[in-house]
Design a protein around this motif. Sequence first.
Motif, PDB file in Angstrom:
ATOM      1  N   ILE A   1       0.911  -1.079  -0.129  1.00  0.00           N
ATOM      2  CA  ILE A   1      -0.003   0.134   0.121  1.00  0.00           C
ATOM      3  C   ILE A   1       0.854   0.992   0.092  1.00  0.00           C
ATOM      4  CG2 ILE A   1      -1.946   1.195   1.363  1.00  0.00           C
ATOM      5  CD1 ILE A   1      -2.721  -1.316   2.549  1.00  0.00           C
ATOM      6  N   HIS A   2       0.662   2.101  -0.988  1.00  0.00           N
ATOM      7  CA  HIS A   2       1.494   3.223  -1.122  1.00  0.00           C
ATOM      8  C   HIS A   2       0.616   4.239  -0.901  1.00  0.00           C
ATOM      9  CE1 HIS A   2       4.329   0.783  -3.446  1.00  0.00           C
ATOM     10  NE2 HIS A   2       3.357   0.115  -3.808  1.00  0.00           N
ATOM     11  N   TYR A   3       1.193   5.240   0.187  1.00  0.00           N
ATOM     12  CA  TYR A   3       0.235   6.483   0.565  1.00  0.00           C
ATOM     13  C   TYR A   3       1.068   7.587  -0.012  1.00  0.00           C
ATOM     14  CZ  TYR A   3      -1.585   3.504   4.093  1.00  0.00           C
ATOM     15  OH  TYR A   3      -2.399   2.374   4.695  1.00  0.00           O
ATOM     16  N   VAL A   4       0.192   8.371  -0.688  1.00  0.00           N
ATOM     17  CA  VAL A   4       0.907   9.623  -1.612  1.00  0.00           C
ATOM     18  C   VAL A   4      -0.032  10.815  -1.133  1.00  0.00           C
ATOM     19  CG1 VAL A   4       1.555  10.111  -3.833  1.00  0.00           C
ATOM     20  CG2 VAL A   4       1.184   7.782  -3.192  1.00  0.00           C
ATOM     21  N   THR A   5       0.678  11.848  -1.301  1.00  0.00           N
ATOM     22  CA  THR A   5       0.197  13.264  -1.019  1.00  0.00           C
ATOM     23  C   THR A   5       0.748  14.169  -2.206  1.00  0.00           C
ATOM     24  OG1 THR A   5      -0.502  15.010   0.355  1.00  0.00           O
ATOM     25  CG2 THR A   5       1.506  14.270   0.704  1.00  0.00           C
TER      26      THR A   5
ATOM     27  N   SER B   1       4.668  23.125   3.281  1.00  0.00           N
ATOM     28  CA  SER B   1       4.106  22.685   4.347  1.00  0.00           C
ATOM     29  C   SER B   1       3.217  23.742   4.592  1.00  0.00           C
ATOM     30  CB  SER B   1       5.102  22.389   5.497  1.00  0.00           C
ATOM     31  OG  SER B   1       4.418  22.100   6.745  1.00  0.00           O
ATOM     32  N   GLN B   2       1.930  23.191   4.957  1.00  0.00           N
ATOM     33  CA  GLN B   2       0.691  24.211   5.282  1.00  0.00           C
ATOM     34  C   GLN B   2      -0.410  23.253   6.149  1.00  0.00           C
ATOM     35  OE1 GLN B   2      -0.768  26.760   2.380  1.00  0.00           O
ATOM     36  NE2 GLN B   2      -2.695  26.484   2.740  1.00  0.00           N
ATOM     37  N   GLY B   3      -1.309  23.853   6.856  1.00  0.00           N
ATOM     38  CA  GLY B   3      -2.476  23.233   7.493  1.00  0.00           C
ATOM     39  C   GLY B   3      -2.054  21.989   8.024  1.00  0.00           C
ATOM     40  N   THR B   4      -2.476  20.856   7.614  1.00  0.00           N
ATOM     41  CA  THR B   4      -2.373  19.758   8.298  1.00  0.00           C
ATOM     42  C   THR B   4      -1.218  18.711   8.044  1.00  0.00           C
ATOM     43  OG1 THR B   4      -3.828  18.198   7.217  1.00  0.00           O
ATOM     44  CG2 THR B   4      -4.460  19.299   9.382  1.00  0.00           C
ATOM     45  N   PHE B   5      -0.269  19.172   6.961  1.00  0.00           N
ATOM     46  CA  PHE B   5       0.696  18.499   6.365  1.00  0.00           C
ATOM     47  C   PHE B   5       1.762  17.858   7.202  1.00  0.00           C
ATOM     48  CE2 PHE B   5       5.153  18.253   4.635  1.00  0.00           C
ATOM     49  CZ  PHE B   5       4.802  17.434   3.590  1.00  0.00           C
ATOM     50  N   GLU B   6       2.233  18.497   8.378  1.00  0.00           N
ATOM     51  CA  GLU B   6       3.288  17.925   9.154  1.00  0.00           C
ATOM     52  C   GLU B   6       2.456  16.839  10.042  1.00  0.00           C
ATOM     53  OE1 GLU B   6       6.250  18.306   9.246  1.00  0.00           O
ATOM     54  OE2 GLU B   6       6.140  20.195   7.880  1.00  0.00           O
ATOM     55  N   LYS B   7       1.091  16.751  10.302  1.00  0.00           N
ATOM     56  CA  LYS B   7       0.487  15.693  11.021  1.00  0.00           C
ATOM     57  C   LYS B   7       0.231  14.475  10.045  1.00  0.00           C
ATOM     58  CE  LYS B   7      -2.332  17.020  14.746  1.00  0.00           C
ATOM     59  NZ  LYS B   7      -3.722  17.246  15.321  1.00  0.00           N
ATOM     60  N   LEU B   8       0.071  14.765   8.622  1.00  0.00           N
ATOM     61  CA  LEU B   8       0.136  13.596   7.685  1.00  0.00           C
ATOM     62  C   LEU B   8       1.264  12.915   7.814  1.00  0.00           C
ATOM     63  CD1 LEU B   8      -1.524  12.315   5.591  1.00  0.00           C
ATOM     64  CD2 LEU B   8      -0.762  14.033   3.860  1.00  0.00           C
ATOM     65  N   VAL B   9       2.309  13.635   7.432  1.00  0.00           N
ATOM     66  CA  VAL B   9       3.560  12.931   6.916  1.00  0.00           C
ATOM     67  C   VAL B   9       4.271  12.287   8.288  1.00  0.00           C
ATOM     68  CG1 VAL B   9       3.974  13.953   4.805  1.00  0.00           C
ATOM     69  CG2 VAL B   9       5.008  15.088   7.004  1.00  0.00           C
ATOM     70  N   ASN B  10       3.962  12.959   9.569  1.00  0.00           N
ATOM     71  CA  ASN B  10       4.398  12.457  10.726  1.00  0.00           C
ATOM     72  C   ASN B  10       3.656  11.956  11.478  1.00  0.00           C
ATOM     73  OD1 ASN B  10       7.132  13.691  10.314  1.00  0.00           O
ATOM     74  ND2 ASN B  10       6.190  15.603  10.656  1.00  0.00           N
ATOM     75  N   ASN B  11       2.837  11.025  11.033  1.00  0.00           N
ATOM     76  CA  ASN B  11       1.461  10.517  11.394  1.00  0.00           C
ATOM     77  C   ASN B  11       1.686   9.552  12.649  1.00  0.00           C
ATOM     78  OD1 ASN B  11       1.454   7.495  10.328  1.00  0.00           O
ATOM     79  ND2 ASN B  11       1.830   8.828   8.460  1.00  0.00           N
ATOM     80  N   GLU B  12       0.729   9.244  13.380  1.00  0.00           N
ATOM     81  CA  GLU B  12       0.977   8.171  14.663  1.00  0.00           C
ATOM     82  C   GLU B  12       1.092   6.939  14.304  1.00  0.00           C
ATOM     83  OE1 GLU B  12      -2.919   7.449  17.108  1.00  0.00           O
ATOM     84  OE2 GLU B  12      -3.384   9.145  15.990  1.00  0.00           O
ATOM     85  N   TYR B  13       0.902   6.607  13.033  1.00  0.00           N
ATOM     86  CA  TYR B  13       1.077   5.204  12.868  1.00  0.00           C
ATOM     87  C   TYR B  13       2.350   4.950  11.971  1.00  0.00           C
ATOM     88  CZ  TYR B  13      -3.925   5.207  13.930  1.00  0.00           C
ATOM     89  OH  TYR B  13      -5.039   5.375  15.006  1.00  0.00           O
TER      90      TYR B  13
ATOM     91  N   VAL C   1       4.477   8.308   3.912  1.00  0.00           N
ATOM     92  CA  VAL C   1       3.449   9.110   2.876  1.00  0.00           C
ATOM     93  C   VAL C   1       4.693   9.736   2.057  1.00  0.00           C
ATOM     94  CG1 VAL C   1       2.001  11.010   2.528  1.00  0.00           C
ATOM     95  CG2 VAL C   1       1.949   9.492   4.825  1.00  0.00           C
ATOM     96  N   THR C   2       4.462   9.396   0.711  1.00  0.00           N
ATOM     97  CA  THR C   2       5.400   9.845  -0.212  1.00  0.00           C
ATOM     98  C   THR C   2       4.730  11.133  -0.828  1.00  0.00           C
ATOM     99  OG1 THR C   2       5.876   7.633  -1.338  1.00  0.00           O
ATOM    100  CG2 THR C   2       6.078   9.603  -2.824  1.00  0.00           C
TER     101      THR C   2
ATOM    102  N   ILE D   1      -2.887   2.085  -4.259  1.00  0.00           N
ATOM    103  CA  ILE D   1      -2.432   3.744  -3.998  1.00  0.00           C
ATOM    104  C   ILE D   1      -3.307   4.397  -3.363  1.00  0.00           C
ATOM    105  CG2 ILE D   1      -1.584   5.720  -5.279  1.00  0.00           C
ATOM    106  CD1 ILE D   1      -0.661   4.187  -7.424  1.00  0.00           C
ATOM    107  N   VAL D   2      -3.246   4.964  -2.144  1.00  0.00           N
ATOM    108  CA  VAL D   2      -4.010   5.738  -1.427  1.00  0.00           C
ATOM    109  C   VAL D   2      -3.573   7.219  -1.664  1.00  0.00           C
ATOM    110  CG1 VAL D   2      -4.888   6.479   0.861  1.00  0.00           C
ATOM    111  CG2 VAL D   2      -4.426   3.957   0.163  1.00  0.00           C
ATOM    112  N   PHE D   3      -4.295   8.050  -2.323  1.00  0.00           N
ATOM    113  CA  PHE D   3      -3.992   9.435  -2.244  1.00  0.00           C
ATOM    114  C   PHE D   3      -4.664  10.427  -1.269  1.00  0.00           C
ATOM    115  CE2 PHE D   3      -4.485  13.794  -3.510  1.00  0.00           C
ATOM    116  CZ  PHE D   3      -3.125  14.129  -4.112  1.00  0.00           C
ATOM    117  N   LEU D   4      -3.932  11.142  -0.513  1.00  0.00           N
ATOM    118  CA  LEU D   4      -4.502  11.764   0.552  1.00  0.00           C
ATOM    119  C   LEU D   4      -3.990  13.535   0.264  1.00  0.00           C
ATOM    120  CD1 LEU D   4      -2.828   9.510   3.201  1.00  0.00           C
ATOM    121  CD2 LEU D   4      -5.315   9.700   2.442  1.00  0.00           C
ATOM    122  N   ASP D   5      -4.992  14.344   0.356  1.00  0.00           N
ATOM    123  CA  ASP D   5      -4.743  15.513   0.217  1.00  0.00           C
ATOM    124  C   ASP D   5      -3.839  16.209   1.430  1.00  0.00           C
ATOM    125  OD1 ASP D   5      -5.003  18.537   0.184  1.00  0.00           O
ATOM    126  OD2 ASP D   5      -7.021  18.491  -0.444  1.00  0.00           O
ATOM    127  N   GLY D   6      -2.758  16.821   0.802  1.00  0.00           N
ATOM    128  CA  GLY D   6      -1.580  17.262   1.737  1.00  0.00           C
ATOM    129  C   GLY D   6      -1.842  18.300   2.815  1.00  0.00           C
TER     130      GLY D   6
END
Length: 178
Positions: free
Chosen positions: A4-8, A13-25, A29-30, A61-66
């Motif tokens: 599974i490839h997580y991509v944004t 960096s803006q909004g929740t970007f840092e939380k997305l790429v430094n996620n608790e799991y 995230v590419t 592939i899972v695309f996530l808004d950055g």
Amino acid sequence: IIMIHYVTYATHSQGTFEKLVNNEYNIKVTVLGWNTKWNGFMDKYKAMIKFSGNIPSNDLIVFLDGFDTIINKNPAQLESEFLQFNCDILVSLDRNPLFYQPQYMVRRIFGTCKDKYTANSGLYMGRAKHIKTLLNEVMEEKTDDDQRALNSTCRKTNLNICIDIHSKIFHNGIPVNI
């Protein structure tokens, strides 16, 4: 083995970007588009076409808004949850578009994907082969708006696209009556 490839897509960096790429799991995230000039909403599709071409066809592939996405659920069961939808591509429902505009306005501006539902272009997933097909079809649309292009393609494509209307995997915005 299916990966599974997580991509944004984010140029900065803006909004929740840092939380997305430094996620608790600790999910990697590419990030596509980093430190590049933003030329418009279709940039993310162009980058995803290039990215998906290098991924094995059956990988997910899972695309996530950055800028406004966080991973808030352990994705251990993501593949099995996706398979329950029995579709090629799963997209999120556009729940909170245009800063709380009525749904009829959203449908007039962005169109609908299926039935009365508008797909959100910021959250989607599928096998790499289907993502690549969808995005190539999206790029044929005569618009520079990612949301309009996705919803228009959704109505025409031969791919089986499902909208996650009950937020089983994707949830964006606040729930509204549709």
